[in-house]
Every structure is written in C-alpha cells, then in structure tokens.
Design an enzyme around this catalytic site. Sequence first.
Site, PDB file in Angstrom:
ATOM      1  N   GLU A 263       5.894   2.864  10.849  1.00 36.02           N
ATOM      2  CA  GLU A 263       4.977   3.503   9.890  1.00 36.02           C
ATOM      3  C   GLU A 263       3.890   4.301  10.624  1.00 36.02           C
ATOM      4  OE1 GLU A 263       3.420   0.709   6.999  1.00 36.02           O
ATOM      5  OE2 GLU A 263       5.295  -0.415   6.928  1.00 36.02           O
TER       6      GLU A 263
HETATM    7  O1  G3I Z   1       2.530   5.839  -9.047  1.00 34.36           O
HETATM    8  C1  G3I Z   1       1.312   5.291  -9.551  1.00 34.36           C
HETATM    9  C2  G3I Z   1       0.640   6.267 -10.472  1.00 34.36           C
HETATM   10  O2  G3I Z   1       1.464   6.467 -11.580  1.00 34.36           O
HETATM   11  C3  G3I Z   1      -0.715   5.699 -10.875  1.00 34.36           C
HETATM   12  O3  G3I Z   1      -1.407   6.630 -11.656  1.00 34.36           O
HETATM   13  C4  G3I Z   1      -1.547   5.384  -9.654  1.00 34.36           C
HETATM   14  C5  G3I Z   1      -2.899   4.741  -9.992  1.00 34.36           C
HETATM   15  O4  G3I Z   1      -3.238   3.743  -9.085  1.00 34.36           O
HETATM   16  O5  G3I Z   1      -0.841   4.471  -8.861  1.00 34.36           O
HETATM   17  C6  G3I Z   1       0.400   4.996  -8.389  1.00 34.36           C
HETATM   18  O6  G3I Z   1       1.024   4.030  -7.625  1.00 34.36           O
HETATM   19  C7  G3I Z   1       0.481   3.838  -6.340  1.00 34.36           C
HETATM   20  C8  G3I Z   1       1.552   4.099  -5.317  1.00 34.36           C
HETATM   21  O7  G3I Z   1       1.073   3.795  -4.030  1.00 34.36           O
HETATM   22  C9  G3I Z   1       2.023   5.546  -5.316  1.00 34.36           C
HETATM   23  O8  G3I Z   1       0.997   6.384  -4.899  1.00 34.36           O
HETATM   24  C10 G3I Z   1      -0.010   2.405  -6.256  1.00 34.36           C
HETATM   25  O9  G3I Z   1      -1.118   2.212  -7.109  1.00 34.36           O
HETATM   26  C11 G3I Z   1      -0.402   2.073  -4.827  1.00 34.36           C
HETATM   27  O10 G3I Z   1      -0.668   0.683  -4.732  1.00 34.36           O
HETATM   28  C12 G3I Z   1       0.734   2.432  -3.883  1.00 34.36           C
HETATM   29  O11 G3I Z   1       0.264   2.223  -2.582  1.00 34.36           O
HETATM   30  C13 G3I Z   1       1.251   2.061  -1.575  1.00 34.36           C
HETATM   31  C14 G3I Z   1       0.963   0.756  -0.833  1.00 34.36           C
HETATM   32  O12 G3I Z   1       1.823   0.628   0.274  1.00 34.36           O
HETATM   33  C15 G3I Z   1       1.194  -0.444  -1.727  1.00 34.36           C
HETATM   34  O13 G3I Z   1       2.528  -0.555  -2.059  1.00 34.36           O
HETATM   35  C16 G3I Z   1       1.164   3.263  -0.628  1.00 34.36           C
HETATM   36  O14 G3I Z   1       1.656   4.417  -1.307  1.00 34.36           O
HETATM   37  C17 G3I Z   1       2.027   2.996   0.610  1.00 34.36           C
HETATM   38  O15 G3I Z   1       1.794   4.025   1.552  1.00 34.36           O
HETATM   39  C18 G3I Z   1       1.663   1.660   1.223  1.00 34.36           C
HETATM   40  O16 G3I Z   1       2.549   1.425   2.295  1.00 34.36           O
HETATM   41  C19 G3I Z   1       2.261   0.273   3.092  1.00 34.36           C
HETATM   42  C20 G3I Z   1       3.578  -0.292   3.579  1.00 34.36           C
HETATM   43  O17 G3I Z   1       4.419  -0.567   2.499  1.00 34.36           O
HETATM   44  C21 G3I Z   1       3.348  -1.561   4.400  1.00 34.36           C
HETATM   45  N1  G3I Z   1       2.453  -1.287   5.498  1.00 34.36           N
HETATM   46  C22 G3I Z   1       1.175  -0.679   5.118  1.00 34.36           C
HETATM   47  C23 G3I Z   1       1.420   0.596   4.329  1.00 34.36           C
HETATM   48  C24 G3I Z   1       0.121   1.281   4.001  1.00 34.36           C
HETATM   49  O18 G3I Z   1      -0.674   0.478   3.145  1.00 34.36           O
END
Ligand code: G3I
Length: 361
Positions: A263
């Site tokens: 990552e």
């Molecule tokens: O898609 C929804 C959208 O419809 C909504 O309006 C918005 C409001 O919060 O949320 C959107 O979803 C978000 C999603 O990312 C897409 O952007 C989630 O809230 C948010 O929690 C999610 O975050 C992801 C996070 O992991 C949690 O799963 C990040 O994109 C992603 O980059 C991150 O990746 C992680 C790896 O899996 C593990 N290692 C760390 C890395 C970074 O935190």
Amino acid sequence: MARLLLIVFLGWLVGCGDAPPANEQTDASRKAVTGLKDVAPFPIGGAVSIRKLAGDTALRAIVTTEFSSLTSTNDMKMYSIAAREGQLDFARADSTVAFAEANGMRMFGHALVWHYGLPEYITSKDRAGMEAFLTEYIDTVVTHFRGRVDGWDVVNEVFDTRGGELRATPFYTAMGEDYIELAFRTAHAADPQAKLFINDFGTERDTSKLNALVDLVVRMRQTGVPIHGIGFQWHQQMRDDTAVIRQTLRRAAATGLLLHISELDLIFNTHNDAAGGGVEEISRMTPELLAAQADRYETLARIYRQEVPAPQRYGITFWDFTDRDTWIRGFFDMNDWPTLYDDDLQPKPAYDGFRRGLEER
Ligand code: G3I
C-alpha cells in the site's frame, strides 16, 4: 454516427453499473507506451475503486499502462462483501476481477479478515459463532475467486498500531490468537494455489512491531500454518529513516517468504496514525519538496530491489496512486501530496524517481 456510438457507450456504462470498458487499449497503443510494469523486474500494482475506474478514462489509462497487478481499495473487504447478514455481495469485486483479467493483470485480494467497519452482526459473535462465520466466509469467498485471485491479504492489521501486542479486534476477543491460524488454513484449503499474506502497517519504522510479526509468522510456519508472505503497507512519511526501512526489509527477507509492499504512499506531513490526527506542517508544494520526494521514491524502489531476493519479490503496490484520490487527505484531515500523480493526474517528479529506482542497473 459518433453521436450514436457515444449514446450506445453511455447506455452500456449505465447498464453495467460499476463495470468499466474491459480492454480499451489496442495492441499497437499498448506496445507504444512503456509503463512502470514494463521496466520493473517484479509486479507493480495499484489499488482501485471499480466505480471510479468506470467513469474515468484518464485513471483507466494510468492503470492499464503502468500496472501489472490490481488490488481493490475497498470492494473485496469483509464490510463490503458481507455487509448484510445471510448474503454475500460480490458484484463490485467480480467487476474488478473481470477488469484485471481483461487487461492481463494479476488480481490481488484485500482483505479477508480485517476488523475495520464491520457490521454488528459480525462483531457481536461469541467464539463458536465467530469460528463458524469465519470458516464459512473465507471458504465461500476464496472458492468464489479460486484460480482468478493470485494472492490474499488473509489477515490485515492484527497487531496494535504500535508495539507487538495483538490487536483486540472482535475476532481476537472471540477466539484469541486462534482466528489467525483458522483464517490461513481455511483460505489454503479453498485455494491451495493462492499466495497467503499477513499484512500490516508501521512495521518499517517500529521494530518491536516487526519483531512480533516475524515471530508470529515463524512460529505458525513451524506448526504448518500456510502463510506464504508478509505485506508491508509502507504508508510512509518523508522523515522516516531509510536505514531502518532497509534493515526491516532485510530482516523480513531472512524468513524466505514472499514480500509485498502492499500500500505504498509517501507523505510530507505527520500524523499520529489516528483519524483526524494529521499535523499539516507543509501546506504547499515547492520544486525542492517534489524533488526530495522523487529521491525518496527512487531510494525505496532501490531498497526493495537490493534487499529482497528475486524469488521473494511479490511486488510493489501503490495505494490511491493520485494526489487527487489519496486517502491521506480525508483520513488525517490535512492536505498532502503523497503519490506519483498530481491532482490533475499528471506524473510528478516522484514518478520519474520511482522509475529510476526500478531501472538503474
Ligand atoms: O463510498 C462512500 C460514499 O458513498 C459516502 O458518501 C462516503 C461518506 O463517508 O463514504 C464512502 O465510503 C468511504 C470509502 O472509503 C470510499 O471512499 C468510507 O466511508 C471510508 O471508510 C473508506 O475508507 C477506506 C478505508 O480503508 C476503510 O475501509 C479508504 O478508501 C481506503 O483507502 C482505506 O484503505 C486502508 C487499507 O484497506 C488497509 N490499510 C490502511 C489503508 C488506509 O486507511
């Protein structure tokens, strides 16, 4: 005619929901451009959202030109696939795998078991309930993608943010350390060819955490647990000590396992690893800062090449590889520029730096 084609294409996009055009590069254009994947002696990957790819030609061009491996940022996580009790939703994950296949890319699965964002019906299980759920979930998901997903982050972030203690996740609370072994054995039984990883962050700067991870892996391998690789997330900061990074990779390489930089991004500012915990000391880019980032990306590519023997190189994967899309800004609530591509999706000096690190003899 052109208008008709456009209407047909748009209609197709709407009809397909999340699915982008499968393979839009001609053979000739593919040969004309050489990407990172063409100059690297190991796979180069990117993490993507299939919804973003569907509507973004420029992003798709970067992905298909530069990368030979694909990870889904969120669509293969347990909270995505198992959001509703009693039914698994593979729609976006299937589209992502189909996109990877259509473009000749390796698909990497992230992540089978991760505590983040889970619904209450999972987090509230007792030991027997959790064991039954994990066994069925992992078996069903890995079987669903058998032969099409090359490797999996079987467990993600099982250690505390700092130090060497196992994280008190709902899985750990229900089953203790046993859930880790169960996860690897179940995944291996479902797809014996898949490469199975333990993935975590901060292990390149926190040697206590790295030691605990390596100890766990070595101990489990001695009892026959099918762990094939270690994933280093490498969400790095410019101030991290490259001598320590080199040393940690060398120590992990000594296990003989596959090593995946899973990552990668490289931030200028600092944070405390918690949501909203960013400290924005740098609020605008300068040519000097961009050059320093390029040098650091070059060094990181070189360290991987120098420290990881060729048979153990599972590759380097970038996370949200554009500054426009980076998770860093939203998560830490600060501005930053951690990736290879700028806000307009143009390659930064960082891109050239990383490429130099891959190409140098
Ligand atoms: O898609 C929804 C959208 O419809 C909504 O309006 C918005 C409001 O919060 O949320 C959107 O979803 C978000 C999603 O990312 C897409 O952007 C989630 O809230 C948010 O929690 C999610 O975050 C992801 C996070 O992991 C949690 O799963 C990040 O994109 C992603 O980059 C991150 O990746 C992680 C790896 O899996 C593990 N290692 C760390 C890395 C970074 O935190």
